[in-house]
Design an enzyme around this catalytic site. Sequence first.
Site, PDB file in Angstrom:
ATOM      1  N   ASP A  89      -2.226   2.923   2.385  1.00 20.57           N
ATOM      2  CA  ASP A  89      -1.660   3.023   3.718  1.00 20.57           C
ATOM      3  C   ASP A  89      -2.081   4.377   4.267  1.00 20.57           C
ATOM      4  OD1 ASP A  89      -0.181   2.536   5.941  1.00 20.57           O
ATOM      5  OD2 ASP A  89       1.719   3.164   5.052  1.00 20.57           O
ATOM      6  N   TRP A 126       8.190  -3.154   4.990  1.00 25.63           N
ATOM      7  CA  TRP A 126       7.104  -4.053   4.596  1.00 25.63           C
ATOM      8  C   TRP A 126       7.555  -5.502   4.472  1.00 25.63           C
ATOM      9  CZ3 TRP A 126       4.821  -5.505  -0.600  1.00 25.63           C
ATOM     10  CH2 TRP A 126       3.510  -5.962  -0.451  1.00 25.63           C
ATOM     11  N   LYS A 149      11.931  17.361  -4.289  1.00 24.54           N
ATOM     12  CA  LYS A 149      11.245  18.589  -4.686  1.00 24.54           C
ATOM     13  C   LYS A 149      12.116  19.795  -4.399  1.00 24.54           C
ATOM     14  CE  LYS A 149       6.482  17.161  -4.153  1.00 24.54           C
ATOM     15  NZ  LYS A 149       5.895  16.618  -2.954  1.00 24.54           N
ATOM     16  N   GLN A 202      12.183  -0.992   1.480  1.00 21.68           N
ATOM     17  CA  GLN A 202      11.156  -1.667   2.271  1.00 21.68           C
ATOM     18  C   GLN A 202      11.678  -2.926   2.944  1.00 21.68           C
ATOM     19  OE1 GLN A 202       8.202  -0.633   2.901  1.00 21.68           O
ATOM     20  NE2 GLN A 202       8.323   1.173   1.623  1.00 21.68           N
ATOM     21  N   TRP A 214       3.815  -0.103  10.535  1.00 17.61           N
ATOM     22  CA  TRP A 214       4.331  -1.217   9.734  1.00 17.61           C
ATOM     23  C   TRP A 214       3.560  -2.506  10.018  1.00 17.61           C
ATOM     24  CZ3 TRP A 214       6.631  -0.135   5.592  1.00 17.61           C
ATOM     25  CH2 TRP A 214       7.443   1.004   5.507  1.00 17.61           C
ATOM     26  N   PRO A 223       0.815  -1.216   0.000  1.00 20.46           N
ATOM     27  CA  PRO A 223       0.000   0.000   0.000  1.00 20.46           C
ATOM     28  C   PRO A 223       0.847   1.262   0.000  1.00 20.46           C
ATOM     29  CG  PRO A 223       0.082  -0.933   2.199  1.00 20.46           C
ATOM     30  CD  PRO A 223       0.857  -1.870   1.309  1.00 20.46           C
ATOM     31  N   LYS A 280      19.782  11.983  -5.753  1.00 19.39           N
ATOM     32  CA  LYS A 280      18.445  11.638  -5.317  1.00 19.39           C
ATOM     33  C   LYS A 280      17.490  12.736  -5.785  1.00 19.39           C
ATOM     34  CE  LYS A 280      16.405   9.655  -1.221  1.00 19.39           C
ATOM     35  NZ  LYS A 280      16.506   9.419   0.205  1.00 19.39           N
TER      36      LYS A 280
END
Length: 1141
Positions: free
Chosen positions: A88, A654, A690, A650, A616, A49, A687
Amino acid sequence: MGNRFSEYKGLDLSSINKEVLKKWEDDNTFEQSLKEREGQPSFIFYEGPPSANGMPGIHHVMSRTIKDVVCRYKTQQGHQVHRKAGWDTHGLPVELGVEKALGITKEDIGKSISVADYNKACRVDVMKYTDMWEDLTHKMGYWVDMENPYITFDNRYIETLWWMLKELYKKGLLYKGYTIQPYSPAAGTGLSTHELNQPGCYRDVKDTTCTAQFKVVKNGDSDFVFDGVDTDLFFLAWTTTPWTLPSNTALAVGPNITYVRVRTFNPYTSEPVTVILAKDLLSSFFSEKNAELKLSDYVPGDKKIPFEVTAEYTGEQLKGIRYEQLVPWIKPDGDAFRVITGDFVTTEDGTGIVHIAPTFGADDDRVAKVAGIAPLILIDRDGKRQPMVDRTGKFFLIKDLDADFVRNNVNIDLYGEFAGRYVKNAYDDKLGDEDATLDVDLSVMLKKENKAFRVEKHVHNYPHCWRTDKPVLYYPLDSWFIKTTAVRDRMIELNNTINWKPESTGTGRFGKWLENLVDWNLSRSRYWGTPLPIWRTEDGSSEICIGSVEELMAEINKAIKAGVMTKNPFEGFEAGDFSDKNYDKIDLHRPYVDDIVLVSDKGQPMYRESDLIDVWFDSGAMPYAQMHFPFENKDAMPFPADFIAEGVDQTRGWFFTLHALSTMLFDSVAFKNIISNGLVLDKNGNKMSKRLGNAVDPFKVIDEYGSDPLRWYMMTNSQPWDNLKFDISGIDEVKRKFFGTLYNTYSFFALYANVDGFKGGEAQVPVAERPEIDRWVISLLNTLIKEVVTAYENYEPTRAGRAIQDFVTENLSNWYVRLNRKRFWGGEFDKDKLAAYQTLYSCLETVAVLGAPIAPFYMDRLYTDLNTVSKTSNTSVHLALMPVWNESLINKDLEERMSYAQQISSMVLALRRKVSIKVRQPLQKIMVPVLNPVFETQLEAVKDLILAEVNVKELEYLKDSGGVLVKKIKPNFKSLGPKHSKLMKDIAAVINNMTGDDISRFEQDGKYDIIAQGQAITLELEDVEILSEDIPGWLVANEGRITVALDITVTEVLKEEGIARELINRIQNLRKESGLDVTDKIKLTIARHEAINKAVEKHKSYIGSQTLAAEVILTDKCNDSSALSVEIDTDVETTISIEKY
RNA sequence: AGUCCUGUAGCUCAGUUGGUUAGAGCACUACACUGAUAAUGUAGGGGUCCGCAGUUCAAAUCUGCGCAGGACUACCA
């Protein structure tokens, strides 16, 4: 329509994207792909999610493309692949977003805004970008069911979580304990690592550090270290936080580190002492320059202090030795002040002996527990166990402590002086940087007591609270834990059965993580999240873990009966009714659950433990919670997943929670195959963010280029698990190079197929009856199928995509189509032509099916365009099955000789260029030395292709006769190596020095005897490579093992033919310019010119057939107004005119 | 600090069980071709295969130690 292959004016992938999307919608293609596979083996996929409270970025396209490729592929392999979307919705980022939007802080919650309103804001806020997400999902062609997503804040979702927590509780895997956590006394709250990783939190600070002397106790265990010691004996240990020294309860040494015992003097008191520290660190405390000084010459006060090493021990030997409490303020309850061993101890800095304060360090706490060392604990007024520092960051005031405890454990005289002192000046408003710190005062005290060996300032990196800017404290806090350590071995075992892509993430990052597993801290002191369903009496004597709403209802009713509650807030809820309507009647979030007070068996009120659980847990529970298991779908839960994919970040998120929960609850893996993909960086490898303005807007890219080139680029540019340096020009390249070529190939096909009325449904010409070049490309096509299917099957979309791309651009377009153009235009629609169409058709169709998972839009269009006419299929490519390769059609010999043809052709073209003879000018012959009969047979089969391609009349094989060939011999290391490893250099030298005669003899005998380093060796022909590099007297090219000579004599006959070809070329250009259709016949008039007359006469019919001229007339002068002047050769100019016949 | 990934041409990437002349595409330069033509072909320049050491007859490939970039975890005397 339907009768002709669609022809396009140009390739517009962006429009195709939109049109195909529309078609999918109209036809319900996605639903169909599920319906059609009903009853087929299912392929289970879990969608991780995403949090919908942030805008989707280009990296989301990456992971979702991987998921989509695999799911589409599996569908095309006949599986039914359900994909349920999910959101999520809990967690800190949501809370922070809301706080920012409302302009409030955590302190305002419950004051200026009620928890209910706050949570309501979170519930709305978290879904604010849902539209954007759905839009992107749609546009990028990610097929996932967004109609019925799972949402983690849904009451039913939470109910499953509660059920899971209760299962864990029943298994004894859920417990309350304390752990050392980052804590901000200034803000009065614990901090998550997430918060600690905010930029600017870690700062260099200058602190007072202290190397303290811990006095060794002499007893049976320690006699050996006192051997020959004439002073007090101390362990030296260094700390950057002297305020933790009063809480010391152990010292840790490295079991394999060597320690030395040193006789010297304390630099502050000048008293003679003997100290123990790591041998490696001796020099940082004792200068080499002082090594010569004599102990007996030392005068108190001397700057230069002599020292003498008097013994050496390993850490293991020191283990178990006891020492006196350094700061005897408070007596610990239990075993303490003992040397323990720890693998984490290094000799990089300090003394190689680590001061352990279990209440203020995570490592300390862990090793102390293992070694059975008690922490230094105080009992406060409320009877609670506390560390020496209270929640505001100061040493406990005596009045705040339990009186009995003070009487029995506290030395009031000593402690009283320091009680109430803040451990960092920053916590006390009244103190500034100038004021003496606790660290300094403590150090001074130790100096006076002959307990400090060195005190100095030291710069180190220390975390600060992102909200208050003040230093963080590591502090023991109460938390609920899941005992993952209890199933660690089982988790490792199960992990070994998982297919990780890349493997290293599974064995390395994830495997190592499991080996060093600690218990999972579930607690979060927040507002917006899944509440912990545990109710407790105030004294902790009774507690209950709730596993369903039904159970909660029953308990509430009990509580009402007992009078601890007056009203049931969830009144009207019907257990067993799983409708939205029913579950909308309740809310399992705070503050509502906090208002529920239950009753214990003894009639005491029980209050909910105020913690929320780690988000989590929410995501790791999704296999079960998305199905509202076990309340619904009890026997139909898809589990475990065949496949999941998510970013490598993750791994401990996750991936871990999925694995941990499935292991604990079902003793199973949660997923069998996994791709963990890398990051998407900007084109310079930075990386994306914004803030830096280098983030790429996926919507813009898709709008401009369409999703296909983007997806193709992402899948083929680098392996999914490598980081992708995203460069927009790469997408442009994919568009031109791959899609452009594929489109061109299709356009070429469509153009002529329409002319000839080829439909695609004709009876197939048996492959065996098709020409060599057809069988070649069919062989390659079957190789391609094998390669691509294998790659997909191994979860390697990159290999699949690259193989398809290679086939299309190199083999299909550049070679097959280019060489076969003449078969398509002009002439009868005979069997050969039909074979050409059928071959090209099946290549295109197969490419469409193979490429569909990666480029779902264009491939569907291509497939449809082909099949609308052929009527061999009327579905979307995504419902079509992957082709199966036919091993019998793969012919490696054929593939090899075609590569000879390609190589020789390009060499001849290069030779032509060297002497500036145009390809249009025919030449008489090329010569190729053949050193073995197999090579000749191979060449003979592709001879015509080569000759046509390079416009040469004949190919001559040069055999080894008459010594025309100059031969060269090279050692074959691969064959020689294993046989004569040590002699290789010498053998190579001998071989390289062989003469032409030697080589001939070698070839005749099939073996050759040499002597290398005195050893007789017989070489076999396979041990060398013999090739011919030069043919004296000819123009020669050489590449690898192939050599070609070109006869560049242009005879009169050849010249004439060349002229005819030049003419044809001009006429074709004229035809094209004048807008004639490819099939129009013409009447052709050519003005006489001395240089061309003979050529025209001779090749009249040839010219006519090539240009579709019904009449070819040589005239003195072209009167026609459309006549054009053309240059045939240098200084040869004439006029030609054409008119429609 | 630990764990993991990556490092090959100006850029993006291939490179098989180690095998001796390290490849492709893009970009650049020149030329050619032209009924696929907003295509295509050929040639050219361009390399310390991140560095050092080792194993080996032979290392881009295997081992060790470093360096650089990145990710995650942790922050400890």
